[in-house]
Design an enzyme around this catalytic site. Structure first.
Site, short mmCIF file in Angstrom:
data_model
loop_
_atom_site.label_atom_id
_atom_site.label_comp_id
_atom_site.label_asym_id
_atom_site.label_seq_id
_atom_site.Cartn_x
_atom_site.Cartn_y
_atom_site.Cartn_z
N HIS A 174 0.83 -1.21 0.00
CA HIS A 174 0.00 0.00 0.00
C HIS A 174 0.86 1.26 0.00
O HIS A 174 0.59 2.22 -0.71
CB HIS A 174 -0.88 0.04 1.26
CG HIS A 174 -2.13 -0.77 1.16
ND1 HIS A 174 -2.59 -1.33 -0.01
CD2 HIS A 174 -3.05 -1.09 2.11
CE1 HIS A 174 -3.73 -1.97 0.23
NE2 HIS A 174 -4.03 -1.84 1.52
N TYR A 210 -6.33 3.35 11.27
CA TYR A 210 -6.51 2.37 10.20
C TYR A 210 -5.94 2.96 8.92
O TYR A 210 -5.97 4.17 8.72
CB TYR A 210 -7.99 2.03 10.02
CG TYR A 210 -8.59 1.19 11.13
CD1 TYR A 210 -8.84 1.74 12.38
CD2 TYR A 210 -8.89 -0.15 10.94
CE1 TYR A 210 -9.39 0.98 13.40
CE2 TYR A 210 -9.45 -0.93 11.95
CZ TYR A 210 -9.70 -0.35 13.19
OH TYR A 210 -10.24 -1.11 14.19
N GLU A 211 -5.46 2.08 8.03
CA GLU A 211 -4.72 2.56 6.86
C GLU A 211 -5.57 3.33 5.87
O GLU A 211 -5.04 3.98 4.97
CB GLU A 211 -4.03 1.38 6.16
CG GLU A 211 -4.99 0.37 5.59
CD GLU A 211 -4.32 -0.96 5.26
OE1 GLU A 211 -3.19 -1.17 5.69
OE2 GLU A 211 -4.95 -1.76 4.57
N SER A 212 -6.89 3.31 6.03
CA SER A 212 -7.75 4.10 5.16
C SER A 212 -7.60 5.60 5.43
O SER A 212 -8.21 6.41 4.74
CB SER A 212 -9.21 3.68 5.36
OG SER A 212 -9.55 3.70 6.73
N GLY A 213 -6.83 5.97 6.46
CA GLY A 213 -6.60 7.38 6.74
C GLY A 213 -7.29 7.88 7.99
O GLY A 213 -7.20 9.06 8.33
#
Lengths: 287, 255
Positions: free
Chosen positions: A104, B50-53
Site C-alpha cells: 500500500h 486504520y490505513e484508510s486514513g
C-alpha cells in the site's frame, strides 16, 4: 476542461482497448457504475491499477477485460478471497493475467508522485520484503545527503482515472468527503478522467475552506450517477453494503454462476439501475 | 469446563497487550477486535489508526473492511492515504502495529501473499497491503492469530513482511531497520515473546488449561518454552461482557 455527459458517452470517449485504468476509491466511493459501462462496451487488454482490486476488478477480470493487474491487497475485505482474481492468477481463467504487486505504501507514494509530475516515488519501505525479488519495478536509491538506502517505484500515470465523488458544481468542480484515499492523486496523475457523482449542485458554499476539491480545469468527463458507488458507499448518502460483500463470495466462487449473475445484473443493466441503492433522504443519521 | 472460548481468551489477552498511551496501527480482523476491546475496557485513551486514513477512530461496531464509514464518522480526523503512509506511519508516529498472518515463522516473519511458488501459486492469498511498511515503521509489532502447524511454520513460502529475519540482529544488520519488530505473539493457546538473543519466539505463558504438548502439536517449528511458565490470566467477566457485546453489535450491523 470538464464536460458533462452520459456514462456511455464518457466511457466511449475516454477508455480504449489496452489502456491503463486507475479506478480508485479506498473502500469508499468505488466507481462501480462506470466499471459496469466499461464491461458493457466490451473493452479488453486493460491494465487495471488499484490498491485494492475489490469486487470492481474481480468483476472486470472475470469478464475478460484485463490483461494485467497492478495492486497491493487483493482480497474481499473481512470476507476472504476475490475468486475471479484468484482464478485468473492460479488458472489463467478467462485469460492469463500479468501481475505487478506492491505494498500500500508503495502505491500511495506512486500515485502521489504521478500527481506531482515526478518520474518515481521514494520512500522507506520493502525492507526484508520478498516482493523486491519478484517485482522488477521495485528498486533502491541512495539518499545523496544521508547515504540511506530507500525504495523507489515508478510513478502511476494512468491513461484514464475513474473515480466517484459526492458532488459536482454546475461549473464542473468536484468535491470529495470522508475517506478520500488516493482519488485526487489518481485524477491529477492521469491523462484522461471520468468522475461519476451523487449530485450536481449550484456551488460548494456550505463546504469548509479546506474541503477536498478538484477544480473543473483538472477534470475530463463528469457523469451524474446517483448510487454509482454501490456496493461501496458514498459518505453522507448511503452506507457500504456489507451484506452484499458477503454475498459476493458465493456469487463469484463458481465460473458459470458468476457469468450468469453478471449477464443479468451488469450486461443487461444500465447506469440508472444504481439509483435504487440510494435512500431518498440524502442525509443519513449518525449512529 | 470454562465459561469462555479459546478465541475469547486470545482476544482478551491481545487487548491487554495495549495501553492507553499507545498509538496503534490496526490490521483488519483479529487485530481490530483486540484493539477495540482494549479501547472499550482498560485503555479508553488508546489511539487507533486504520490505513484508510482514519486517525483516532472509535468505532461502535467492528468494521468489516479497513475503510467502513463507521471508522471515518467516529475518527478525530481522516487524512488522504498517501499522507497516512508518509507522515503518520513512515514518520515514526505509531508505537504499535497490530497484525495477523496466514503463515508465521519463529522469527516473526509473515506471509500473507502466496502458498506455493509466487509465479505459479497453489493458493493466491490477498497480499501485503500495508503490512510490509507497518512491520518496519512501527515502534514494535504485536501479532494475533490462531495457531496450528499450518499457520506457525518452519519455513515461509514467501516473506511478505519482515520480522527478525534470520534471527539475532539480522533485522538491523542486514536491513537497517531500527524499530523493535515483533515483540509479542498472542494465539488461542499461549503467549510467545522473542528470546532476547536469538529472537526466536518462546512461550512465556500458557492459557488456562493448555498443556505444553498441545502447543508443541500446534507449532510447525520446535516449540521453545521459557524457564518460568506462568498461566495467562483468565478473562475477567467485564472483559467478556464487552467483547460479546461488541461482536453482537457487529453481527447485527453487517447483516
Amino acid at each position: 476542461m470538464a464536460e458533462f455527459s452520459t456514462l456511455e458517452e464518457a466511457v466511449a470517449a475516454c477508455v480504449r482497448d489496452g489502456d491503463a485504468l486507475a479506478m480508485e476509491g479506498f473502500t469508499h466511493l468505488i466507481p462501480h457504475a462506470a466499471a459496469h459501462e466499461v464491461m458493457r462496451q466490451g473493452r479488453t487488454g486493460l491494465t487495471l491499477i488499484r490498491m485494492t482490486p475489490d469486487i470492481i476488478y474481480d468483476q472486470m477480470i472475470g469478464m475478460g477485460c484485463a490483461s494485467r493487474v497492478v495492486f497491493s491487497w487483493g482480497g474481499n475485505p473481512g470476507v476472504g478471497s476475490l475468486h475471479r482474481l484468484r482464478d485468473a492468477i492460479e488458472q489463467s481463467w478467462p485469460n492469463p493475467i500479468g501481475v505487478e504487486e506492491h505494498s500500500h505504501a508503495a502505491m500511495a507514494n506512486a500515485y502521489d508522485a504521478g500527481a506531482a509530475g515526478l518520474p518515481c516515488a521514494v520512500f522507506r519501505g520493502y525492507r526484508g520484503a520478498e516482493l523486491v525479488r519478484v517485482n522488477p519495478n521495485i528498486k533502491a536509491v541512495v539518499c545523496p545527503f544521508s547515504g540511506e538506502e530507500l525504495a523507489a517505484v515508478p510513478a502511476i500515470n494512468a491513461d484514464v482515472a475513474v473515480v466517484h465523488a459526492q458532488k459536482a458544481s454546475k461549473k464542473g468542480d468536484i468535491l470529495f468527503e470522508g475517506i478520500v484515499g488516493v482519488q485526487k492523486e489518481a485524477v491529477l496523475g492521469a491523462k484522461r478522467s471520468i468522475i461519476t457523482v451523487e449530485e450536481i449542485v449550484d456551488d460548494f458554499a456550505d463546504s469548509g475552506p479546506n474541503a477536498v476539491i478538484l477544480p473543473h480545469w483538472t477534470i475530463g468527463h463528469i457523469v451524474h450517477v446517483p448510487g454509482g458507488a454501490h456496493p461501496s458507499y458514498a459518505h453522507g448518502y448511503y452506507d457500504r453494503d456489507n451484506a452484499f460483500y458477503k454475498e459476493w463470495d458465493a456469487i463469484a466462487k463458481d465460473r458459470d454462476g458468476f457469468r450468469a449473475w453478471m449477464e443479468e445484473h451488469v450486461m443487461q443493466g444500465s447506469a440508472e439501475d444504481f439509483a435504487r441503492h440510494r435512500p431518498k433522504r440524502t442525509k443519513r443519521k449518525r449512529r | 469446563m470454562s465459561d469462555y472460548t479459546p478465541n475469547e481468551m486470545m482476544s482478551v489477552t491481545a487487548a491487554r497487550a495495549l495501553s492507553g498511551n499507545d498509538v496503534c496501527f490496526v490490521g483488519i480482523g483479529l487485530p481490530s477486535e483486540a484493539a477495540n476491546l482494549a479501547r472499550l475496557t482498560h485503555a479508553p485513551d488508546l489511539t487507533l489508526i486504520y490505513e484508510s486514513g482514519t486517525l483516532g477512530t472509535q468505532p461502535k461496531v467492528l468494521p468489516l473492511s479497513i475503510g467502513d464509514g463507521e471508522l471515518c464518522e467516529t475518527a478525530l480526523t481522516t487524512v488522504p492515504v498517501p499522507e497516512m503512509f508518509r507522515y503518520w506511519l513512515q514518520g515514526g508516529r505509531v508505537t504499535v502495529g497490530f497484525l495477523g498472518a496466514a503463515q508465521l515463522d519463529c522469527f516473526g516473519n509473515i506471509n500473507t501473499t502466496v502458498i506455493g511458488d509466487y509465479d505459479a501459486p497453489k493458493v493466491r492469498l490477498p497480499g501485503g497491503g500495508g503490512a510490509p511498511e507497518i512491520a518496519i515503521s512501527c515502534g514494535e509489532i504485536f501479532i494475533v492469530m490462531r495457531q496450528s502447524k499450518r499457520s506457525l511454520v518452519e519455513r515461509l513460502d514467501f516473506v511478505t513482511s519482515l520480522g527478525h529475519g534470520m534471527g539475532g540482529n539480522d533485522r538491523a544488520e542486514r536491513f537497517g531497520v531500527t524499530t523493535k519488530g515483533p515483540s509479542r505473539l498472542i494465539t488461542d493457546l499461549c503467549v510467545m515473546e522473542p528470546d532476547p538473543e536469538t529472537k526466536a519466539f518462546t512461550v512465556t505463558s500458557l492459557h488456562p488449561g493448555v498443556t505444553r504438548e498441545q502447543v508443541i502439536e500446534n507449532t510447525g517449528w520446535e516449540a521453545l518454552f521459557a524457564d518460568e511458565m506462568p498461566e495467562t490470566p483468565a478473562p475477567l467477566a467485564k472483559e467478556l461482557k464487552a467483547l460479546r457485546a461488541l461482536k453482537k453489535r457487529t453481527e447485527k450491523a453487517h447483516g
